[in-house]
Enzyme design. Structure first.
Site, PDB file in Angstrom:
ATOM      1  N   VAL A  65     -23.286 -20.141   0.008  1.00  0.00           N
ATOM      2  CA  VAL A  65     -22.471 -20.857  -0.995  1.00  0.00           C
ATOM      3  C   VAL A  65     -22.192 -20.028  -2.251  1.00  0.00           C
ATOM      4  O   VAL A  65     -21.332 -20.390  -3.049  1.00  0.00           O
ATOM      5  CB  VAL A  65     -23.101 -22.223  -1.400  1.00  0.00           C
ATOM      6  CG1 VAL A  65     -23.124 -23.188  -0.235  1.00  0.00           C
ATOM      7  CG2 VAL A  65     -24.486 -22.044  -2.012  1.00  0.00           C
ATOM      8  N   ASN A  91     -25.930 -29.879  -1.210  1.00  0.00           N
ATOM      9  CA  ASN A  91     -27.374 -30.033  -1.057  1.00  0.00           C
ATOM     10  C   ASN A  91     -28.151 -28.718  -1.061  1.00  0.00           C
ATOM     11  O   ASN A  91     -29.349 -28.704  -1.336  1.00  0.00           O
ATOM     12  CB  ASN A  91     -27.621 -30.802   0.252  1.00  0.00           C
ATOM     13  CG  ASN A  91     -29.067 -30.838   0.643  1.00  0.00           C
ATOM     14  OD1 ASN A  91     -29.867 -31.578   0.056  1.00  0.00           O
ATOM     15  ND2 ASN A  91     -29.450 -30.033   1.628  1.00  0.00           N
ATOM     16  N   SER A 143     -32.304 -32.941  -9.603  1.00  0.00           N
ATOM     17  CA  SER A 143     -33.739 -33.105  -9.404  1.00  0.00           C
ATOM     18  C   SER A 143     -34.313 -33.785 -10.638  1.00  0.00           C
ATOM     19  O   SER A 143     -33.758 -33.685 -11.739  1.00  0.00           O
ATOM     20  CB  SER A 143     -34.396 -31.729  -9.247  1.00  0.00           C
ATOM     21  OG  SER A 143     -35.791 -31.820  -9.437  1.00  0.00           O
ATOM     22  N   TYR A 156     -34.833 -23.123 -12.362  1.00  0.00           N
ATOM     23  CA  TYR A 156     -34.505 -24.292 -11.533  1.00  0.00           C
ATOM     24  C   TYR A 156     -34.078 -25.479 -12.402  1.00  0.00           C
ATOM     25  O   TYR A 156     -33.084 -26.146 -12.120  1.00  0.00           O
ATOM     26  CB  TYR A 156     -35.725 -24.649 -10.688  1.00  0.00           C
ATOM     27  CG  TYR A 156     -35.519 -25.746  -9.663  1.00  0.00           C
ATOM     28  CD1 TYR A 156     -34.849 -25.482  -8.462  1.00  0.00           C
ATOM     29  CD2 TYR A 156     -36.019 -27.033  -9.868  1.00  0.00           C
ATOM     30  CE1 TYR A 156     -34.685 -26.478  -7.504  1.00  0.00           C
ATOM     31  CE2 TYR A 156     -35.863 -28.026  -8.917  1.00  0.00           C
ATOM     32  CZ  TYR A 156     -35.197 -27.746  -7.734  1.00  0.00           C
ATOM     33  OH  TYR A 156     -35.037 -28.744  -6.788  1.00  0.00           O
ATOM     34  N   LYS A 160     -30.541 -27.592 -12.378  1.00  0.00           N
ATOM     35  CA  LYS A 160     -30.479 -29.011 -12.005  1.00  0.00           C
ATOM     36  C   LYS A 160     -29.953 -29.868 -13.167  1.00  0.00           C
ATOM     37  O   LYS A 160     -29.342 -30.914 -12.945  1.00  0.00           O
ATOM     38  CB  LYS A 160     -31.841 -29.498 -11.508  1.00  0.00           C
ATOM     39  CG  LYS A 160     -32.280 -28.802 -10.209  1.00  0.00           C
ATOM     40  CD  LYS A 160     -31.266 -28.999  -9.088  1.00  0.00           C
ATOM     41  CE  LYS A 160     -31.679 -28.378  -7.773  1.00  0.00           C
ATOM     42  NZ  LYS A 160     -30.689 -28.563  -6.702  1.00  0.00           N
TER      43      LYS A 160
HETATM   44  P1  NAD Z   1     -35.121 -26.686   1.888  1.00  0.00           P
HETATM   45  O1  NAD Z   1     -35.665 -25.413   1.366  1.00  0.00           O
HETATM   46  O2  NAD Z   1     -35.846 -27.405   2.985  1.00  0.00           O
HETATM   47  O3  NAD Z   1     -33.604 -26.489   2.362  1.00  0.00           O
HETATM   48  C1  NAD Z   1     -32.650 -25.785   1.624  1.00  0.00           C
HETATM   49  C2  NAD Z   1     -31.623 -25.235   2.588  1.00  0.00           C
HETATM   50  O4  NAD Z   1     -30.626 -24.549   1.808  1.00  0.00           O
HETATM   51  C3  NAD Z   1     -32.211 -24.212   3.580  1.00  0.00           C
HETATM   52  O5  NAD Z   1     -31.845 -24.540   4.910  1.00  0.00           O
HETATM   53  C4  NAD Z   1     -31.599 -22.891   3.137  1.00  0.00           C
HETATM   54  O6  NAD Z   1     -31.366 -21.997   4.217  1.00  0.00           O
HETATM   55  C5  NAD Z   1     -30.290 -23.360   2.502  1.00  0.00           C
HETATM   56  N1  NAD Z   1     -29.775 -22.357   1.569  1.00  0.00           N
HETATM   57  C6  NAD Z   1     -30.463 -21.602   0.682  1.00  0.00           C
HETATM   58  N2  NAD Z   1     -29.632 -20.760   0.047  1.00  0.00           N
HETATM   59  C7  NAD Z   1     -28.385 -20.999   0.509  1.00  0.00           C
HETATM   60  C8  NAD Z   1     -27.113 -20.439   0.252  1.00  0.00           C
HETATM   61  N3  NAD Z   1     -26.957 -19.447  -0.634  1.00  0.00           N
HETATM   62  N4  NAD Z   1     -26.035 -20.912   0.916  1.00  0.00           N
HETATM   63  C9  NAD Z   1     -26.191 -21.906   1.832  1.00  0.00           C
HETATM   64  N5  NAD Z   1     -27.380 -22.470   2.144  1.00  0.00           N
HETATM   65  C10 NAD Z   1     -28.464 -22.021   1.487  1.00  0.00           C
HETATM   66  O7  NAD Z   1     -34.945 -27.625   0.606  1.00  0.00           O
HETATM   67  P2  NAD Z   1     -34.886 -29.225   0.482  1.00  0.00           P
HETATM   68  O8  NAD Z   1     -36.198 -29.674  -0.031  1.00  0.00           O
HETATM   69  O9  NAD Z   1     -34.334 -29.827   1.714  1.00  0.00           O
HETATM   70  O10 NAD Z   1     -33.863 -29.357  -0.726  1.00  0.00           O
HETATM   71  C11 NAD Z   1     -32.512 -29.798  -0.620  1.00  0.00           C
HETATM   72  C12 NAD Z   1     -31.973 -30.022  -2.017  1.00  0.00           C
HETATM   73  O11 NAD Z   1     -32.719 -31.035  -2.679  1.00  0.00           O
HETATM   74  C13 NAD Z   1     -32.066 -28.778  -2.905  1.00  0.00           C
HETATM   75  O12 NAD Z   1     -30.915 -28.673  -3.715  1.00  0.00           O
HETATM   76  C14 NAD Z   1     -33.273 -29.060  -3.764  1.00  0.00           C
HETATM   77  O13 NAD Z   1     -33.233 -28.360  -4.997  1.00  0.00           O
HETATM   78  C15 NAD Z   1     -33.168 -30.556  -3.927  1.00  0.00           C
HETATM   79  N6  NAD Z   1     -34.454 -31.177  -4.275  1.00  0.00           N
HETATM   80  C16 NAD Z   1     -35.518 -31.104  -3.423  1.00  0.00           C
HETATM   81  C17 NAD Z   1     -36.733 -31.683  -3.789  1.00  0.00           C
HETATM   82  C18 NAD Z   1     -37.950 -31.647  -2.914  1.00  0.00           C
HETATM   83  O14 NAD Z   1     -39.012 -32.114  -3.335  1.00  0.00           O
HETATM   84  N7  NAD Z   1     -37.882 -31.130  -1.699  1.00  0.00           N
HETATM   85  C19 NAD Z   1     -36.833 -32.339  -5.031  1.00  0.00           C
HETATM   86  C20 NAD Z   1     -35.727 -32.388  -5.861  1.00  0.00           C
HETATM   87  C21 NAD Z   1     -34.532 -31.806  -5.475  1.00  0.00           C
END
Ligand code: NAD
Length: 250
Positions: A65, A91, A143, A156, A160
């Site tokens: 992205v 996402n 987040s 981060y 966010k």
């Molecule tokens: P995750 O690490 O399981 O998944 C993230 C995905 O994004 C991975 O498959 C990765 O390959 C992909 N990715 C990374 N860089 C990329 C790029 N440059 N282009 C395209 N894809 C890319 O994370 P998650 O926990 O599923 O998080 C999803 C979203 O939710 C994120 O934005 C994260 O910041 C947000 N979030 C997660 C949490 C949590 O506790 N897990 C809390 C708050 C917010």
């Protein structure tokens, strides 16, 4: 079927929340363009969708992205393939945690590029089509940390919080000419995914203790919120940041 025939783009679709979201959207009748930088993660998503009999509506795209040219090319291809783009789920996200004084410039740039510029790139490419259609729903992953901050997450938290600013700006701007384009953000607390697997067990135990609902969130919890905001059920909701954290910050 809550997303029947809607064309949905999900970024980070091979990760914890992205995969649960893609599978749920497919179950709800959507056609999903699943984008991720990781080929392996997309292959695992395809395998799971096939096992569940959901592969028909799925098309995967290896996409970084942060790469503006690639984003434009893939979004154009998605529009040509499906004939519309109804939903964008921004996402994809990364972390590279470090205390302020130890944070390297490359840690800052990496997280800013993916979490902030990536959302800008995707939305700019998709908004063109949504404006042409006069409708659409965009949901951005913010987040809890974007609202409240967190030790070790200067980069981060900046991204966010920035996502919240862009969400509100786009909710105003993309409706200027009467288009029904809704833009919302979600603010998850701690969700059980590869992103949080890196955190020490002790921290997770403390989080559970402080959470009224006494558990960590599951990717499916978040997928259901994305579904609601993507679907017409939320047709009068825009510019909002919806928390999903088991009550952690009340
Ligand atoms: P995750 O690490 O399981 O998944 C993230 C995905 O994004 C991975 O498959 C990765 O390959 C992909 N990715 C990374 N860089 C990329 C790029 N440059 N282009 C395209 N894809 C890319 O994370 P998650 O926990 O599923 O998080 C999803 C979203 O939710 C994120 O934005 C994260 O910041 C947000 N979030 C997660 C949490 C949590 O506790 N897990 C809390 C708050 C917010």
């Amino acid at each position: 079927m809550r997303l029947k025939d809607k064309v949905c783009i999900v970024t980070g679709a091979g990760g914890g929340i992205g995969k649960a979201t893609t599978l749920l959207f497919l179950e709800e009748g959507a056609k999903v363009a699943a984008c991720d930088i990781s080929k392996e993660a997309l292959e695992s998503l395809e395998k799971e969708a096939t096992e569940k009999g959901l592969a028909e509506g799925l098309k995967t795209f290896i996409l970084d992205v942060t790469n503006r040219e690639e984003v434009k090319k893939v979004v154009d291809e998605i529009y040509k393939t499906f004939g519309s783009i109804d939903v964008l789920i921004n996402n994809a996200g990364v972390t590279k945690d470090q205390l302020l004084l130890r944070m390297r410039e490359e840690d800052w740039d990496f997280v800013i590029n993916v979490n902030l510029k990536g959302v800008f790139n995707m939305t700019q490419a998709v908004a063109k089509y949504m404006l042409k259609q006069g409708k659409g729903s965009i949901v951005n992953a913010s987040s809890l940390v974007g609202v409240y901050g967190n030790i070790g997450q200067t980069n981060y938290s900046a991204t966010k919080a920035g996502v919240i600013g862009m969400t509100k700006t786009w909710a105003k701007e993309l409706t200027l000419r009467g288009a029904q384009i809704r833009v919302n953000a979600i603010a998850p607390g701690f969700i059980r995914t590869p992103m949080t697997e890196k955190l020490p067990q002790k921290i997770m135990e403390q989080v559970i203790e402080r959470t009224p609902l006494k558990r960590i969130g599951e990717p499916e919890d978040v997928a259901r919120l994305y579904l609601f905001l993507a679907s017409d059920e939320s047709s009068f909701i825009t510019g909002q940041v919806i928390g999903i954290d088991g009550g952690l910050v009340i």
